[in-house]
Design a protein around this motif. Structure first.
Motif, PDB file in Angstrom:
ATOM      1  N   PRO A 363       0.809  -1.225   0.000  1.00 26.15           N
ATOM      2  CA  PRO A 363       0.000   0.000   0.000  1.00 26.15           C
ATOM      3  C   PRO A 363       0.841   1.272   0.000  1.00 26.15           C
ATOM      4  O   PRO A 363       0.478   2.267  -0.644  1.00 26.15           O
ATOM      5  CB  PRO A 363      -0.835  -0.117   1.283  1.00 26.15           C
ATOM      6  N   LEU A 364       1.990   1.244   0.711  1.00 24.64           N
ATOM      7  CA  LEU A 364       2.851   2.423   0.749  1.00 24.64           C
ATOM      8  C   LEU A 364       3.447   2.697  -0.627  1.00 24.64           C
ATOM      9  O   LEU A 364       3.498   3.858  -1.094  1.00 24.64           O
ATOM     10  CB  LEU A 364       3.961   2.224   1.773  1.00 24.64           C
ATOM     11  N   LEU A 365       3.896   1.631  -1.291  1.00 22.47           N
ATOM     12  CA  LEU A 365       4.489   1.799  -2.615  1.00 22.47           C
ATOM     13  C   LEU A 365       3.435   2.222  -3.637  1.00 22.47           C
ATOM     14  O   LEU A 365       3.700   3.053  -4.512  1.00 22.47           O
ATOM     15  CB  LEU A 365       5.161   0.490  -3.037  1.00 22.47           C
ATOM     16  N   THR A 366       2.213   1.671  -3.501  1.00 23.53           N
ATOM     17  CA  THR A 366       1.141   2.050  -4.427  1.00 23.53           C
ATOM     18  C   THR A 366       0.808   3.523  -4.284  1.00 23.53           C
ATOM     19  O   THR A 366       0.641   4.250  -5.279  1.00 23.53           O
ATOM     20  CB  THR A 366      -0.105   1.192  -4.151  1.00 23.53           C
ATOM     21  N   VAL A 389      12.179   0.130   6.512  1.00 18.41           N
ATOM     22  CA  VAL A 389      11.977   0.312   5.077  1.00 18.41           C
ATOM     23  C   VAL A 389      11.329   1.680   4.901  1.00 18.41           C
ATOM     24  O   VAL A 389      10.244   1.940   5.439  1.00 18.41           O
ATOM     25  CB  VAL A 389      11.088  -0.793   4.481  1.00 18.41           C
ATOM     26  N   GLU A 390      12.012   2.569   4.150  1.00 20.18           N
ATOM     27  CA  GLU A 390      11.496   3.910   3.896  1.00 20.18           C
ATOM     28  C   GLU A 390      11.019   3.995   2.451  1.00 20.18           C
ATOM     29  O   GLU A 390      11.721   3.587   1.523  1.00 20.18           O
ATOM     30  CB  GLU A 390      12.574   4.968   4.150  1.00 20.18           C
ATOM     31  N   ALA A 422      -9.871   3.912  -1.663  1.00 27.89           N
ATOM     32  CA  ALA A 422     -10.910   4.091  -0.645  1.00 27.89           C
ATOM     33  C   ALA A 422     -10.339   4.545   0.684  1.00 27.89           C
ATOM     34  O   ALA A 422     -11.055   4.567   1.682  1.00 27.89           O
ATOM     35  CB  ALA A 422     -11.672   2.771  -0.460  1.00 27.89           C
ATOM     36  N   GLY A 423      -9.072   4.896   0.737  1.00 32.20           N
ATOM     37  CA  GLY A 423      -8.491   5.339   2.001  1.00 32.20           C
ATOM     38  C   GLY A 423      -8.259   4.216   2.981  1.00 32.20           C
ATOM     39  O   GLY A 423      -8.292   4.434   4.199  1.00 32.20           O
ATOM     40  N   LEU A 424      -8.001   2.993   2.477  1.00 29.23           N
ATOM     41  CA  LEU A 424      -7.818   1.849   3.358  1.00 29.23           C
ATOM     42  C   LEU A 424      -6.404   1.281   3.321  1.00 29.23           C
ATOM     43  O   LEU A 424      -6.062   0.437   4.151  1.00 29.23           O
ATOM     44  CB  LEU A 424      -8.806   0.733   2.984  1.00 29.23           C
ATOM     45  N   GLY A 425      -5.595   1.689   2.369  1.00 31.17           N
ATOM     46  CA  GLY A 425      -4.267   1.099   2.226  1.00 31.17           C
ATOM     47  C   GLY A 425      -3.374   1.371   3.413  1.00 31.17           C
ATOM     48  O   GLY A 425      -2.758   0.440   3.962  1.00 31.17           O
ATOM     49  N   LEU A 426      -3.270   2.614   3.831  1.00 33.01           N
ATOM     50  CA  LEU A 426      -2.402   2.951   4.959  1.00 33.01           C
ATOM     51  C   LEU A 426      -2.889   2.332   6.265  1.00 33.01           C
ATOM     52  O   LEU A 426      -2.074   1.803   7.040  1.00 33.01           O
ATOM     53  CB  LEU A 426      -2.280   4.474   5.079  1.00 33.01           C
ATOM     54  N   ALA A 450       6.489  12.963   0.233  1.00 32.35           N
ATOM     55  CA  ALA A 450       6.079  12.252   1.445  1.00 32.35           C
ATOM     56  C   ALA A 450       7.008  11.099   1.690  1.00 32.35           C
ATOM     57  O   ALA A 450       7.566  10.484   0.776  1.00 32.35           O
ATOM     58  CB  ALA A 450       4.639  11.732   1.280  1.00 32.35           C
ATOM     59  N   ARG A 451       7.217  10.786   2.979  1.00 34.06           N
ATOM     60  CA  ARG A 451       8.061   9.680   3.367  1.00 34.06           C
ATOM     61  C   ARG A 451       7.349   8.892   4.467  1.00 34.06           C
ATOM     62  O   ARG A 451       6.894   9.449   5.479  1.00 34.06           O
ATOM     63  CB  ARG A 451       9.419  10.156   3.869  1.00 34.06           C
TER      64      ARG A 451
END
Length: 459
Positions: A363-366, A389-390, A422-426, A450-451
């Protein structure tokens, strides 16, 4: 007693199961009615037994009084017993037998068969009483008249019909009173139980209404008796658990929908492209590989999310080498022109399974690929508290006002920015990371884009 007839008492039998009341009020009323019936039956039997004994005692007292009055007319001072004549002979001689020893001196003119009973009673001697049924219930008592030279016995008889009539009247009256008392007991019990159960009916109606409108009301917010207050507290706990389960179910459904959208879109796009344009064998094989990888990714996503939902936590044992996992993610991601993956140190491993590491970083990479202008950088390195992992991008970044809501399910900084999601990945990434003993954080100090930093136990 031997002289008063006993009426048979009605027996109480259990109701068939099909006739038993189905409501709690009916059952409690039936229990109260049965208990009251048994109690009233015992009291009625005791009362009538005492009343009958008292009536018989009164009859015996009257007979002895008459015998004592008749004994005053018997002269036993001489060698023979003589009956003296008085002015009230007819009144005294009614149902009276006088004996000198066993010899009958005087009897009623219409005694008939009753004389044999009087003879037997006088022959026993002493003061005795018996009951005989000769043309009706009669009570006979003997009274000895003793003297120095001769002995005499007076036997008197009394009709018991008035006494038995009084006993029957008392019995009928007590039965009528019992019926009234039982009816009042049943009515008052139903009324009292109905009033006591009124809060339960109110709670039932409230629960039905709340379930229909998904209300946030709770039983513990209302005043109830102590027993119902405890019941309300238990029901509130159940309602909260159900609401939590429903929320988790909705969250799982949303996460599945969100996570499966990307690989499903790749499959659809490859199939559309393959149908639209002719391809060579090597291109077809490449398309098959892309579809296979996407399908495998979908299966991994489903297994990971369902395992997490089933177990509550995802702490499966295992380790994963970080570099191959990140490279695999880079190959299947829609990346901008410049995506770099950097691993600091030889063979860096995380203390989580590879599937879980992939679901955390994906999700972060997406998100980074979605919002980056030109480049995305992924850096993994060892830290004192494990491995990190950053994921960094050069996009617009996160508005400061929205930074506190980044990891809340369903939240998006700008829903109308043209990007899907849908705001669910993070939230999913943070939940999976915490289930493995790690953490996902946002670095507000990074100003150019963003990081996000993922911290996991070292393998």
């Amino acid at each position: 007693m031997s002289g008063i007839r006993h009426r048979p008492w009605p027996t109480v039998t259990a109701l068939p199961h099909r006739l038993a009341p189905r409501t709690l009020r009916g059952r409690l009323s039936l229990v109260a009615l049965t208990t009251a019936t048994l109690l009233m039956l015992i009291l009625t039997v005791a009362f009538n037994a005492v009343a009958q004994h008292r009536l018989q005692h009164q009859a015996d007292d009257e007979l002895r009084t008459r015998a004592a009055a008749v004994a005053t007319t018997v002269d036993t001072s001489g060698p023979t017993v003589r009956v003296l004549e008085t002015s009230n002979d007819e009144l005294l001689d009614t149902n009276v037998w006088i004996y000198a020893g066993r010899r009958l001196l005087e009897e009623p003119p219409t005694a008939g068969p009753l004389t044999r009973v009087a003879d037997a009673l006088a022959g026993r001697g002493g003061g005795r009483c018996v009951t005989a049924d000769v043309d009706g219930p009669l009570r006979l008592c003997s009274q000895p008249v003793s003297a120095k030279k001769s002995e005499a016995t007076v036997v008197t008889a009394l009709d018991l019909s008035p006494y038995r009539s009084s006993a029957d009247t008392l019995l009928l009256g007590s039965l009528a009173l019992d019926a009234v008392m039982l009816a009042c007991t049943y009515a008052l019990t139903r009324l009292a139980v109905g009033r006591a159960l009124r809060p339960v009916r109110t709670m039932t109606d409230q629960a039905t209404q709340w379930s229909a409108v998904a209300s946030e009301e709770r039983f513990g917010q209302m005043r109830h008796p102590a027993e119902l207050a405890r019941l309300g507290t238990s029901l509130d706990a159940i309602l909260d658990r159900i609401r939590t389960l429903l929320r988790h179910e909705r969250q799982l459904t949303g996460e599945l929908s969100h996570e499966l959208r990307t690989p499903l879109s790749r499959i659809i796009a490859e199939l559309d492209w393959w149908r639209t344009y002719p391809r060579a064998d090597d291109q077809t094989r490449a398309t098959h590989k892309v579809i296979t990888d996407a399908a495998e990714s979908m299966r991994t996503i489903c297994d990971t999310l369902l395992d997490d939902a089933r177990d509550g936590t995802l702490a499966a044992p295992g380790t994963a080498e970080i570099l191959p996992t990140l490279q695999r993610l880079a190959e299947v991601s829609d990346v901008p022109p410049h995506l770099t993956v950097t691993i600091e140190g030889p063979r860096l491993e995380a203390g989580v399974p590879a599937a879980l590491l992939e679901r955390i970083v994906s999700p972060l990479l997406t998100n980074a690929c979605r919002y980056a202008h030109s480049k995305v950088a992924v850096v993994a390195y060892r830290a004192p508290d494990g491995v990190r992992v950053e994921v960094t991008d050069d996009g617009p970044g996160v508005p400061p006002s929205f930074a506190g809501q980044l990891f809340e399910p369903g939240r998006r900084a700008d829903p109308g920015d043209g990007h899907g999601g849908a705001g669910l990945g993070l939230p999913l990434a943070r939940r999976l990371t915490r289930s493995a003993g790690g953490e996902v954080t946002y670095d507000p100090g990074h100003t150019l884009g963003a990081r996000f930093v993922v911290t996991l136990p070292a393998g």
